[in-house]
Design a protein around this motif. Sequence first.
Motif: not given
Length: 317
Positions: A21-22, A59-64, A116-121, A127-129
């Motif tokens: 991402r970075a 991790a992407l959300a900075g919540q881990n 599962v795809t819809e749930v992950v979405d 959060w802005p991932l």
Amino acid sequence: MTRVVVLAGGVGGSRFTLGVRAALARAGAPEATVVVNTGDDLWLSGVRLQPDIDSVLYALAGQNDTERGWGRAGDTERVNEELQAWGAGWPWFTLGDLDLGTHLARTGWLRDGLSVTEVVDRLSRRWPLGVRMLPMTDAEVDTHIVLTDGSRMHFQEWWTRHRATLAPSAFLNPGIEAAVPASGVLEAIAEADVVLLAPSNPVVSIGPILAVPGIREALRGTSARVVGVSPVIGGKVVRGMADVCLAAIGVATSAEAVAAHYGARSDGGVLDVWLLAEEDAEAAASVDALGIRAVVAPLWMTDVEASAALAAAALRA
């Protein structure tokens, strides 16, 4: 603009995804699509857990929780203590209160009929991932371990409770033969410029993704360059007990052996390029001989900067 797909799972996958991402943000490239392993999912105390999905999400959300390596930062365990008092769940598998909120939301949506795809979405919208997350499949294909004595247990019991100390003879994903890739997975691979295999456990993180019918074939047929990153540095796995998993399927714990396990696309495998650590530079010629171009680079993901440098090296390759 470079279109990137990452296959990932576990802590190594989440750290690498942060780096991707970075690196892409600095290059002004579009967001990556991350296809995440769901082979270590499970039902526990009536809720559906997706450890790898949540590891990447948090991790992407900075919540881990970076100290424990799993779960939410600053979490508490009051509900888990109450479950233990009732004799429910697994006493060796902790569910944090904030983490349990994720599991309850996921389970409710699944019970309402969402895939599962819809749930992950939906989970990804909080959060802005900075990436697009997809599960490898909507099917339940939990990983089971067959021990050398013939008995079986769920991967999480073997991994978390027994710390991979019980000798395995096989890793199974019941029902995976009938599974299909989640919506968008094959299209993302077909349209990608680069596909990156994260330095995740080759057997229980990347292995289940490649075992979903159609995904391995998509990697072989894509016009994208397929670049893998070694999870082995200097003959040792970076994290976890991947060496036990590799030994069980007859693969040595070495960067070269894992490259051979994935195989060259020119020879029916999935790799075009393999990133080796500087500590394994002497194996580069052997990897080249497999029909896979070896690239030596620093592989230690000590922080986001190091992870971004690794991701940039993979993209350049």
